[in-house]
Design an enzyme around this catalytic site. Structure first.
Site, PDB file in Angstrom:
ATOM      1  CG  ASP A  19      -4.751   2.235   3.479  1.00 31.23           C
ATOM      2  OD1 ASP A  19      -4.033   3.069   4.050  1.00 31.23           O
ATOM      3  OD2 ASP A  19      -5.589   2.545   2.604  1.00 31.23           O
ATOM      4  CB  CYS A  67      -5.291   9.049   3.770  1.00 26.85           C
ATOM      5  SG  CYS A  67      -6.969   8.412   3.709  1.00 26.85           S
TER       6      CYS A  67
END
Length: 451
Positions: A336, A389
């Site tokens: 991530d 994100c």
């Protein structure tokens, strides 16, 4: 509202804004730090209000600065002393957004300026506040729209210009207006059942009993919070670690990776830990997760959270995810990657003002180094998720193409059960969520394998 000897509410907010700006802290952590030295019977009430102020000022900062810059002659708010700029933003926010009587808003700002600076600066700020009070925002925005429609969108919805331009190229003008509106709405909360301690049905029953209305989501252990009487963070089950707050798209990552009990898993950028902890619960605390992060402080916060959640198969390692190597290879990897956070504006409005094209190029370089390193740590046939994100193709699809063409990973055709597909020639094999379409952070996920 008096809080501490000679500390006014405006000073508390200005101190927090300064930490957000200068130290790049989140609003939450900035306020935690400021309130460590605040006492007084109004402390808790003030903390809630201070959080609202900091959050909303960061959210609407471009519009606030537009007002200030329109009345400043020959300079901009960025040219001013940073603390003075924060005070002016607070005053402008009170007058134009909270509709505080101008005399009250001006007086509270002038008092702080007199104490922190000098009389001549107080005189300057007083004159400026009177001009800010009289400024006709709607008229000025109308003129701006006729002159420069992109800048008007940027100011009207308080987003960086680069983001507005980029998003229009990606989605088109009309849809971007919906995205900007959605980014400025109140944050949507999701909770994930910690399946080491409970299950999603029991959690739903418990929340309903405590006045929290929920809905099921496409992620099996995640509930959407529809309304509540008491904030969920004040409930016993939260304090006992039976559930965590985690964004819907973020909680999808561990399910896509699908780690099995007994496997060796590496998380190359683990803090604040939500995906690590989720993987641990899916593995039923069996096997091993090595959780790497470059921030020692954040790892220490993860350590505390692990105790609360009952997680026992995670080993925390303070290292750089670009270079960390272990003696043995891993079955699965979570990457991530650190990114521009351009999908999280609704949750963390302060990140809007932290990135420009140059900084984004630097972070893409980090992402690619981490992809190379993930390949080296993965066993043959091992699988990894790459997620960000970010809304940007250069941090998402282009990085996946880099991993396939230059690193040697293979993009898997994972059957994503919800969300949208992406862009470029690999678009049908990757996942995207959008704030305005899916009511969560804008997010990207791809699943890859080492052949």
């Amino acid at each position: 509202m008096e809080l501490f000897y000679r500390v006014s509410f405006q000073e508390v907010v200005a101190d927090a804004l300064s930490l957000v700006e200068e130290r790049e802290l989140s609003s939450k952590h900035a306020l935690e730090r400021v309130f460590k030295r605040v006492a007084g019977r109004d402390r808790d009430k003030a903390r809630g209000l201070a959080h609202a102020y900091v959050f909303e000022i960061e959210k609407w900062r471009k519009k606030i600065d537009f007002i200030i810059n329109s009345v400043l002659k020959g300079s901009t708010v960025e040219d001013l002393d940073p603390y003075l700029a924060s005070l002016l933003r607070i005053g402008t926010f009170e007058i134009h957004f909270r509709k505080v009587p101008p005399a009250v808003a001006t007086d509270s700002i002038i008092r702080v300026v007199k104490e922190r600076f000098d009389f001549s600066r107080a005189k300057f700020v007083n004159a400026l506040m009177h001009s800010i009070e009289k400024f006709d925002v709607e008229k000025a925005l109308k003129r701006l729209k006729e002159r420069d429609k992109i800048e008007w969108l940027s100011v009207r919805f308080s987003h960086p210009r680069w983001y507005v331009e980029y998003a229009i190229d990606l989605l088109g003008y009309d849809e971007v207006v919906r995205l900007l509106l959605s980014n400025n709405k109140a944050q949507r909360y999701y909770v994930r059942a910690n399946t080491l301690k409970t299950d999603v049905d029991s959690l739903r029953d418990y929340l309903e009993e405590n006045g929290v209305r929920t809905a099921l989501t496409p992620v099996p252990d995640v509930l959407k919070i529809l309304e509540y009487k008491t904030p969920v963070t004040r409930l016993d089950w939260y304090r006992e670690g039976k559930f965590v707050i985690q964004d819907l798209a973020s909680a999808y990552v561990a399910h896509v990776l699908a780690p099995e009990p007994g496997e060796r898993v590496l998380d190359l950028a683990s803090a604040p830990g939500s995906k690590t902890f989720h993987a641990a619960s899916l593995m039923e605390n069996k096997g091993e997760i090595i959780a790497v992060d470059y921030s020692y402080d954040r790892l220490m916060r993860m350590k505390e959270k692990m105790k609360l959640l009952g997680i026992k198969n995670v080993k925390l390692v303070h290292a750089d995810g670009q270079s960390f190597r272990d003696k043995e290879k891993f079955d699965k990897i979570i990457l991530d990657a650190p990114c521009s956070s351009s999908g999280t504006y609704r949750q963390f409005p302060e990140v809007k003002w932290r990135f420009n094209e140059e900084k984004i190029k630097r972070i893409i370089n980090v992402q690619r180094n981490m992809l190379r390193n993930a390949y080296e740590n993965l066993r043959d046939g091992g699988e990894m998720t790459y997620s960000t994100c970010s809304i940007r193709i250069d941090e998402d699809e282009e990085n996946v193409l880099f991993a396939v063409e230059r690193v040697g990973l293979e993009l898997m055709d994972y059957p994503f059960g919800w969300g949208d597909r992406g862009f470029l020639e690999i678009g049908d094999k990757v996942f995207r969520a959008w704030t305005h379409r899916h009511d969560c952070n804008s997010f990207f996920i791809a699943k890859m394998r080492k052949g």
